[in-house]
Design an enzyme around this catalytic site. Structure first.
Site, PDB file in Angstrom:
ATOM      1  N   ASP A   1      40.999  40.142  40.358  1.00 43.00           N
ATOM      2  CA  ASP A   1      42.430  39.802  40.412  1.00 43.00           C
ATOM      3  C   ASP A   1      42.768  39.020  41.685  1.00 43.00           C
ATOM      4  O   ASP A   1      42.414  39.434  42.797  1.00 43.00           O
ATOM      5  CB  ASP A   1      43.285  41.074  40.363  1.00 43.00           C
ATOM      6  CG  ASP A   1      43.218  41.734  38.998  1.00 43.00           C
ATOM      7  OD1 ASP A   1      42.985  41.030  38.000  1.00 43.00           O
ATOM      8  OD2 ASP A   1      43.398  42.975  38.938  1.00 43.00           O
TER       9      ASP A   1
ATOM     10  N   HIS B   1      36.715  37.961  35.846  1.00 41.66           N
ATOM     11  CA  HIS B   1      37.398  37.569  37.090  1.00 41.66           C
ATOM     12  C   HIS B   1      37.688  38.816  37.918  1.00 41.66           C
ATOM     13  O   HIS B   1      37.671  39.941  37.406  1.00 41.66           O
ATOM     14  CB  HIS B   1      38.734  36.869  36.773  1.00 41.66           C
ATOM     15  CG  HIS B   1      39.737  37.800  36.151  1.00 41.66           C
ATOM     16  ND1 HIS B   1      39.651  38.223  34.838  1.00 41.66           N
ATOM     17  CD2 HIS B   1      40.838  38.430  36.672  1.00 41.66           C
ATOM     18  CE1 HIS B   1      40.649  39.058  34.576  1.00 41.66           C
ATOM     19  NE2 HIS B   1      41.376  39.207  35.670  1.00 41.66           N
TER      20      HIS B   1
ATOM     21  N   HIS C   1      36.363  42.103  36.051  1.00 42.78           N
ATOM     22  CA  HIS C   1      36.753  42.695  34.767  1.00 42.78           C
ATOM     23  C   HIS C   1      37.083  41.612  33.755  1.00 42.78           C
ATOM     24  O   HIS C   1      37.259  40.446  34.096  1.00 42.78           O
ATOM     25  CB  HIS C   1      37.909  43.690  34.930  1.00 42.78           C
ATOM     26  CG  HIS C   1      39.148  43.121  35.540  1.00 42.78           C
ATOM     27  ND1 HIS C   1      39.283  42.918  36.891  1.00 42.78           N
ATOM     28  CD2 HIS C   1      40.305  42.695  34.983  1.00 42.78           C
ATOM     29  CE1 HIS C   1      40.472  42.411  37.145  1.00 42.78           C
ATOM     30  NE2 HIS C   1      41.122  42.249  36.005  1.00 42.78           N
TER      31      HIS C   1
ATOM     32  N   ARG D   1      50.626  46.561  34.731  1.00 44.56           N
ATOM     33  CA  ARG D   1      49.652  46.468  35.835  1.00 44.56           C
ATOM     34  C   ARG D   1      50.356  46.443  37.186  1.00 44.56           C
ATOM     35  O   ARG D   1      51.251  45.635  37.399  1.00 44.56           O
ATOM     36  CB  ARG D   1      48.793  45.206  35.699  1.00 44.56           C
ATOM     37  CG  ARG D   1      47.624  45.212  36.674  1.00 44.56           C
ATOM     38  CD  ARG D   1      46.809  43.947  36.563  1.00 44.56           C
ATOM     39  NE  ARG D   1      47.196  42.976  37.560  1.00 44.56           N
ATOM     40  CZ  ARG D   1      46.672  41.763  37.675  1.00 44.56           C
ATOM     41  NH1 ARG D   1      45.723  41.377  36.841  1.00 44.56           N
ATOM     42  NH2 ARG D   1      47.071  40.936  38.618  1.00 44.56           N
TER      43      ARG D   1
HETATM   44  C1  SIN Z   1      43.837  42.021  33.815  1.00 44.44           C
HETATM   45  O1  SIN Z   1      43.040  41.114  33.962  1.00 44.44           O
HETATM   46  O2  SIN Z   1      44.374  42.560  34.762  1.00 44.44           O
HETATM   47  C2  SIN Z   1      44.146  42.545  32.418  1.00 44.44           C
HETATM   48  C3  SIN Z   1      43.195  43.593  32.001  1.00 44.44           C
HETATM   49  C4  SIN Z   1      43.492  44.115  30.629  1.00 44.44           C
HETATM   50  O3  SIN Z   1      44.558  43.826  30.079  1.00 44.44           O
HETATM   51  O4  SIN Z   1      42.663  44.841  30.092  1.00 44.44           O
END
Ligand code: SIN
Length: 281
Positions: free
Chosen positions: A103, A101, A257, A272
């Protein structure tokens, strides 16, 4: 741009670079920030090792790149609402971000990028993968690119957070339950132009993009399934194996990602911070 202050070493063939020579807890001079920004534009995701940042320093670093995002479906930390604690406890089944996905791509103005800081990591596993969406577009045939240019795709948080979504409030430390505030849609170009590099890239986002405009999900599925497979082809990806103190900063406008969920029985805690972006065109 020749880097004067930082060292940038490519991490994988398709994307990613290790950046050394910057202490992100400091109020870095503008020219260092400019070099970091250029490294991000050149490599799409950049990694920093052995960082020690308080939440305030993490936020201050992120603010050098834009205003900060408040997630509309996931509550931020009590004292720092702009920080999402991406936590998975040993007994949790679900991890946050465990599918390809971008973000919050369903926002009218989706994020520029996110800065993820590893606080506690499992002994092994819990890697994150990214995929280069410039390559995903450029490696399509001329005919396919011509067909896709000009199409509009529907983005929505509904499948993940909406009324019909799975209730993860008991099986996950990132608490979300089905709710009607996620029942909305936005429209974005299927092929977007990066506002800083001017390059075109593919802009599909997994479950956040269930259908093309003016088509049903069934009608859209063959093309969108093909495009998600194209978007995440192995040669377009890179992978980071985390140590506590590592930071990854990705450009959300040209990457997808995926957070691997392969460390059951162990804790993983990340912070994050997401930086606002602009309307895709
Ligand atoms: C996310 O999708 O922002 C999480 C990424 C992660 O925890 O590696």
């Amino acid at each position: 741009m020749k880097q004067q202050h930082i060292t940038v070493t490519p991490w994988a063939g398709a994307m990613g670079a290790l950046v050394e020579g910057a202490d992100l807890s400091q109020d870095l001079p503008d020219d260092v920030i400019a070099e970091i920004r250029q490294a991000l534009l050149d490599h799409l995701v950049i990694f920093f090792r052995r960082q020690e940042m308080t939440p305030e320093q993490h936020l201050a670093f992120a603010r050098r790149f834009g205003t900060l995002n408040l997630h509309d479906q996931v509550k931020g930390m009590e004292d720092h609402p702009e920080i999402i604690e991406v936590r998975k406890e040993p007994q949790d089944e679900r991890n946050f971000g465990g599918a390809w996905h971008g973000d919050v791509t369903y926002m009218e103005e989706p994020p520029l990028g996110s800065i993820l800081y590893a606080k506690e990591v499992p002994p092994v596993g819990g890697d994150t993968l990214w995929a280069n969406q410039y390559l995903a577009y450029e490696e399509l045939s001329d005919g396919m690119r011509a067909m896709l240019d000009g199409l509009t795709v529907i983005h929505t948080p509904a499948k993940i957070y909406g009324l019909q979504s799975q209730d993860w409030s008991k099986d996950s430390s990132v608490k979300t339950s089905p709710n009607e505030t996620a029942e909305y849609e936005t429209e974005h170009p299927l092929i977007r132009t990066h506002p800083e590099t001017g390059r075109k890239c593919l802009a599909v986002s997994g479950l956040f993009t269930p259908r093309l405009k003016d088509m049903t999900e069934e009608e859209s599925a063959p093309l969108l399934d093909f495009l998600m497979a194209q978007a995440t082809r192995e040669p377009f990806t890179c992978r980071w194996r985390w140590e506590a103190g590592d930071v990854a900063f990705w450009d959300n406008r040209c990457t997808l990602h995926y957070a691997l969920n392969d460390y059951h029985g162990h804790r993983r805690v990340m912070h994050r911070v997401t930086i606002n972006g602009d309307k895709p065109y």
